[in-house]
Design an enzyme around this catalytic site. Structure first.
Site, short mmCIF file in Angstrom:
data_model
loop_
_atom_site.label_atom_id
_atom_site.label_comp_id
_atom_site.label_asym_id
_atom_site.label_seq_id
_atom_site.Cartn_x
_atom_site.Cartn_y
_atom_site.Cartn_z
N GLY A 84 0.82 -1.20 0.00
CA GLY A 84 0.00 0.00 0.00
C GLY A 84 0.86 1.26 0.00
O GLY A 84 2.08 1.21 0.20
N GLY A 86 2.51 3.69 1.52
CA GLY A 86 2.94 3.98 2.88
C GLY A 86 3.37 5.42 3.09
O GLY A 86 3.38 5.91 4.23
N ARG A 87 3.72 6.12 2.01
CA ARG A 87 4.14 7.51 2.15
C ARG A 87 3.67 8.37 0.97
O ARG A 87 4.19 9.45 0.74
CB ARG A 87 5.65 7.61 2.28
CG ARG A 87 6.40 6.99 1.10
CD ARG A 87 7.87 7.27 1.20
NE ARG A 87 8.59 6.66 0.08
CZ ARG A 87 9.86 6.89 -0.20
NH1 ARG A 87 10.55 7.73 0.54
NH2 ARG A 87 10.45 6.30 -1.21
N LYS A 106 4.63 12.18 -2.94
CA LYS A 106 5.45 11.08 -2.42
C LYS A 106 6.30 11.63 -1.28
O LYS A 106 7.09 12.55 -1.47
CB LYS A 106 6.33 10.53 -3.54
CG LYS A 106 7.13 9.29 -3.18
CD LYS A 106 7.84 8.77 -4.41
CE LYS A 106 8.70 7.55 -4.10
NZ LYS A 106 9.38 7.03 -5.31
N ASP A 118 7.80 6.39 8.77
CA ASP A 118 7.42 7.77 9.09
C ASP A 118 6.67 8.47 7.94
O ASP A 118 6.21 9.59 8.10
CB ASP A 118 8.65 8.59 9.49
CG ASP A 118 9.72 8.67 8.39
OD1 ASP A 118 9.42 8.28 7.24
OD2 ASP A 118 10.84 9.10 8.68
N ASP A 245 4.61 -4.87 -7.28
CA ASP A 245 4.00 -3.57 -6.93
C ASP A 245 4.69 -2.43 -7.67
O ASP A 245 4.21 -1.29 -7.65
CB ASP A 245 4.05 -3.32 -5.42
CG ASP A 245 5.48 -3.37 -4.87
OD1 ASP A 245 6.08 -4.46 -4.93
OD2 ASP A 245 5.98 -2.34 -4.41
N ASP A 255 8.68 4.09 -9.88
CA ASP A 255 9.53 3.89 -8.70
C ASP A 255 11.02 3.79 -9.05
O ASP A 255 11.54 2.72 -9.34
CB ASP A 255 9.09 2.67 -7.89
CG ASP A 255 7.85 2.97 -7.05
OD1 ASP A 255 7.52 4.16 -6.92
OD2 ASP A 255 7.23 2.03 -6.55
#
Length: 480
Positions: A84, A86-87, A106, A118, A245, A255
């Site tokens: 998922g 996450g950031r 992002k 975090d 992913d 990415d």
């Protein structure tokens, strides 16, 4: 640019049409002192997007924005896991005259999928993605793009304290193989069908009355990935982390973590510090694409046929097309790199022999083709060009040219369109990132200008075409 004076956000939020399990609505975490340090004016003008520090930093939420993080899963180095955003937080889809690409932040803070992280990003990796994605676009390779990078005025802790940043990413969409894996593993057949229908509509995939529409979705993905992988291989690009992913259904590169471009030609090359077993080496990339597409096909099996054997056979038939598609795309591309306007049976051995000589001579991949485009004098005296075997190959190549009804000028023009004079070499990228993190962005902006027209063969590109001074192999990191 002229268009920016009238720029404004114009958001649509079609992703919210999916069942709620596919996303979580959450706002970015505001930052202390946002400052735009990179802004793609050309892209902004195409999007009609404003230069909006508040939106790029997550400190303000534009009118009509969605502000959601997407759920997905994936196979990381062959092992399935729940993932998922996450950031990352999707602002929305910027509606233009031609399309409606995603605008995503992002490094915008924690989400329900942060898995203890975090939710932040460091300046260096975000600038790196900005540079590489811009270069990939200029090279003509399907890719997500970077609209802006904002310094946050805060520090984040990794191995040490680093300046924080947020990247604004633009993508056709963010639907991944892992999105379908999530739907298949944690949802129902109806959820997979809903996601597939949305993807067909979002990507405007033509339907045919006499064929299963989900088979057409798989076919389109196979074709797009075969094209993408051929483009990667032809410029010596190593993605570094081809987890499911990190494979989009749209066929865009996504990415830019431990990615890099080869210097010396070595098919087994691995740059990523975490790829201990060379799963994602340069030579393995096409095979991994097939592996990932097979995982995608598995999620669609219930939609292909009620009979499991028929579904598997139909899905496998589409996956099996990848090899021929990829090879055709690669053959055409390699032929163009060598100035060939058509295909002949002897071309396969011509390609293979050159690559063998390059590998044995540890020849620079980009500069070898650059030199062949200009003249052999460019690298006269190097190990490759001084070999007797190369001179025999060169005679075959020149004979192949003479069998074409094309002028020398036409051949050179074709080669210049397919052999970049400059790429974002790892050593150069790291140099400009070090300076940027000290506050000096001039070296980065010079590099970006050179990479904007990689096939320009300008005088300014000559300096940037030089191979690295060090013979040590470069190592890259995910930069999370």
């Amino acid at each position: 640019m002229k268009g920016l004076s009238k720029a404004k956000w114009n958001f649509n939020n079609s992703y919210k049409e999916l069942p709620e399990k596919f996303y979580a609505v959450n706002a970015p975490t505001p930052v202390r002192a946002p400052k735009i340090v990179a802004f793609n004016e050309e892209l902004a003008e195409c999007l009609g997007a404003p230069k909006d520090t508040g939106a790029f930093s997550g400190n303000t939420i534009p009118k009509g924005a969605a502000m959601l993080s997407q759920a997905y899963a994936g196979h990381q180095f062959g092992h399935f896991t729940m993932l998922g955003d996450g950031r990352a937080i999707l602002i929305g889809e910027q509606v233009t005259k031609f399309n409606s690409p995603d605008i995503q932040l992002k490094g915008a803070g924690r989400t329900p999928y942060s898995r203890g992280g975090d939710g932040r990003a460091a300046l260096g990796p975000m600038l790196r993605e900005y540079i590489i994605s811009d270069a990939m676009h200029a090279l003509g390779i399907p890719t997500t793009r970077s609209l802006a990078v904002v310094e946050t005025g805060e520090t984040i802790m990794r191995e040490k304290e680093l300046p924080g940043a947020i990247l604004t990413r633009v993508a056709a969409d963010h639907i991944r193989v892992g999105t379908f894996e999530f739907a298949s593993r944690f949802g129902t057949k109806e959820d997979v069908a809903c996601l597939a229908d949305y993807t067909l509509k979002r990507q405007r995939i033509p339907l045919a009355a006499d064929e299963n529409k989900y088979l057409l979705l798989l076919r389109a993905a196979v074709n797009k990935q075969a094209f993408l992988l051929a483009k990667w291989q032809l410029v010596g690009f190593v993605h570094g982390v081809m987890n499911t992913d990190n494979m989009t259904i749209s066929g865009e590169t996504i990415d830019y973590g431990p990615c890099a471009f080869m210097d010396e030609y070595e098919p087994s090359v691995v740059f990523s510090s975490i790829d201990k077993y060379a799963r994602y080496s340069y030579e393995n990339q096409p095979k991994i694409a097939v592996w990932n597409l097979s995982r995608f096909a598995e999620t669609l099996l219930p939609l292909l046929s009620d009979d499991e054997n028929s579904a598997v056979a139909a899905g496998q038939k589409e996956i099996d097309k990848f090899a021929e598609l990829y090879q055709n795309f690669w053959n055409v591309g390699m032929g163009a790199k060598l100035g060939l306007f058509n295909r002949k049976p002897e071309d396969d051995s011509l390609f293979a022999e050159l690559l063998r000589l390059m590998r044995e001579s540890k020849a620079d991949y980009t500069n070898t083709f650059r030199a062949l485009t200009l003249s052999e004098k460019e690298v006269a005296g190097t190990k490759l060009f001084s070999r007797p075997e190369f001179h025999k190959w060169n005679e075959k190549w020149r004979t192949r040219h003479s069998n074409q009804t094309k002028t020398k000028s036409e051949i050179e023009t074709l080669m210049k369109k397919h052999n970049p004079a400059a790429i974002p070499r790892n050593e150069r990228v790291e140099e400009v990132l070090r300076e940027a993190q000290k506050g000096d962005y001039e070296p980065m902006n010079k590099l970006l200008a050179v990479l904007k027209e990689p096939y320009g063969y300008t005088r300014a590109q000559e300096e940037y075409s030089k191979p690295p001074q060090s013979s040590c192999r470069y190592q890259t990191f995910c930069g999370t």
